[in-house]
Design a protein around this motif. Structure first.
Motif, short mmCIF file in Angstrom:
data_model
loop_
_atom_site.label_atom_id
_atom_site.label_comp_id
_atom_site.label_asym_id
_atom_site.label_seq_id
_atom_site.Cartn_x
_atom_site.Cartn_y
_atom_site.Cartn_z
N ASP A 62 0.82 -1.21 0.00
CA ASP A 62 0.00 0.00 0.00
C ASP A 62 0.86 1.27 0.00
N GLY A 63 2.19 1.10 -0.07
CA GLY A 63 3.11 2.24 -0.13
C GLY A 63 3.61 2.72 1.21
N SER A 64 3.12 2.16 2.30
CA SER A 64 3.57 2.59 3.63
C SER A 64 4.89 1.91 3.99
N ALA A 65 5.65 2.57 4.86
CA ALA A 65 6.96 2.06 5.27
C ALA A 65 6.81 0.80 6.12
N LEU A 66 7.85 -0.02 6.14
CA LEU A 66 7.85 -1.26 6.90
C LEU A 66 7.49 -1.04 8.36
N GLY A 67 8.04 -0.04 8.98
CA GLY A 67 7.75 0.20 10.40
C GLY A 67 8.74 -0.54 11.29
N THR A 68 8.39 -0.66 12.58
CA THR A 68 9.33 -1.22 13.55
C THR A 68 9.25 -2.73 13.67
N TYR A 69 8.10 -3.34 13.36
CA TYR A 69 7.97 -4.79 13.50
C TYR A 69 8.55 -5.50 12.28
N THR A 70 9.42 -6.48 12.53
CA THR A 70 9.95 -7.34 11.46
C THR A 70 10.03 -8.77 11.98
N PHE A 71 10.17 -9.72 11.06
CA PHE A 71 10.27 -11.13 11.43
C PHE A 71 11.26 -11.83 10.50
N TRP A 72 12.38 -11.15 10.23
CA TRP A 72 13.38 -11.67 9.30
C TRP A 72 14.06 -12.92 9.84
N ALA A 73 14.36 -13.84 8.93
CA ALA A 73 15.20 -14.99 9.26
C ALA A 73 16.62 -14.47 9.51
N PRO A 74 17.43 -15.22 10.24
CA PRO A 74 18.81 -14.81 10.46
C PRO A 74 19.52 -14.55 9.13
N GLY A 75 20.23 -13.43 9.05
CA GLY A 75 20.96 -13.08 7.84
C GLY A 75 20.12 -12.45 6.74
N GLN A 76 18.84 -12.25 7.01
CA GLN A 76 17.94 -11.66 6.02
C GLN A 76 17.59 -10.22 6.41
N PRO A 77 17.29 -9.37 5.47
CA PRO A 77 17.36 -9.61 4.03
C PRO A 77 18.81 -9.56 3.56
N ASP A 78 19.14 -10.42 2.60
CA ASP A 78 20.52 -10.48 2.14
C ASP A 78 20.71 -9.99 0.71
N ASN A 79 19.64 -9.76 -0.01
CA ASN A 79 19.68 -9.22 -1.36
C ASN A 79 20.69 -9.93 -2.27
N GLN A 80 20.73 -11.24 -2.21
CA GLN A 80 21.58 -11.99 -3.13
C GLN A 80 20.94 -11.93 -4.51
N GLY A 81 21.68 -11.45 -5.47
CA GLY A 81 21.11 -11.29 -6.80
C GLY A 81 20.21 -10.06 -6.81
N ASN A 82 18.99 -10.23 -7.26
CA ASN A 82 18.04 -9.13 -7.35
C ASN A 82 16.81 -9.48 -6.52
N GLN A 83 16.98 -9.59 -5.22
CA GLN A 83 15.92 -10.04 -4.33
C GLN A 83 15.17 -8.84 -3.77
N ASP A 84 14.03 -8.53 -4.38
CA ASP A 84 13.27 -7.34 -4.02
C ASP A 84 11.91 -7.64 -3.40
N CYS A 85 11.52 -8.90 -3.30
CA CYS A 85 10.22 -9.26 -2.75
C CYS A 85 10.41 -10.23 -1.59
N VAL A 86 9.39 -10.35 -0.74
CA VAL A 86 9.56 -11.07 0.52
C VAL A 86 8.55 -12.21 0.63
N ILE A 87 9.04 -13.34 1.16
CA ILE A 87 8.22 -14.52 1.38
C ILE A 87 8.33 -14.96 2.84
N TYR A 88 7.32 -15.73 3.27
CA TYR A 88 7.52 -16.60 4.41
C TYR A 88 8.34 -17.75 3.85
N GLY A 89 9.50 -18.01 4.43
CA GLY A 89 10.41 -19.00 3.88
C GLY A 89 9.82 -20.39 3.81
N GLY A 90 10.45 -21.21 3.03
CA GLY A 90 10.01 -22.59 2.88
C GLY A 90 11.16 -23.49 2.53
N ALA A 91 10.89 -24.77 2.48
CA ALA A 91 11.92 -25.74 2.14
C ALA A 91 12.50 -25.37 0.78
#
Length: 129
Positions: free
Chosen positions: A72-101
């Motif tokens: 919706d264009g609003s900033a991320l804010g203070t709450y995050t739930f990143w995996a360790p070492g994320q975000p790492d922007n390997q390559g062109n990683q501009d979108c976010v997922i709940y991780g999976g196998a």
């Protein structure tokens, strides 16, 4: 339904932009877990559809690298739930997922390329269509 917002997890795989467009058809957006309680609810919703598989939600840094914002264009804010070492922007990683196998932890946020096709979660407020 969670806190007056309707959520739906899709068990079909689409790119980030196609998933966002699918959510828009119903008048919604990709889900935006802005707090721990909503995030936990969405994780349980993902697991009810498909355990240990990635799901798109509505967070990206496509406009400015490293500056994550909600669809919706609003900033991320203070709450995050990143995996360790994320975000790492390997390559062109501009979108976010709940991780999976094969990349645990399975329920933490990870950045990835937007063209990959994953399941996704939409939200619509108020109520459900």
């Amino acid at each position: 339904m969670w806190r007056g917002t309707c959520y739906k997890a899709f068990n079909t795989e689409k790119s980030f932009s196609d998933a966002a467009a699918t959510c828009g058809v119903d008048g919604g957006t990709l889900a935006m877990p802005r707090d721990a309680e909503t995030n936990a609810f969405l994780i349980s919703l993902c697991k009810s559809v498909r355990v240990h598989k990635p799901f798109w939600f509505g967070l990206h840094d496509q406009r400015e690298e490293g500056s994550f914002e909600w669809v919706d264009g609003s900033a991320l804010g203070t709450y995050t739930f990143w995996a360790p070492g994320q975000p790492d922007n390997q390559g062109n990683q501009d979108c976010v997922i709940y991780g999976g196998a094969p990349r645990p932890p399975y329920d933490k946020w990870q950045d990835t390329e937007c063209y990959w096709e994953f399941r996704f979660i939409c939200q619509a407020a108020p109520g459900c269509p």
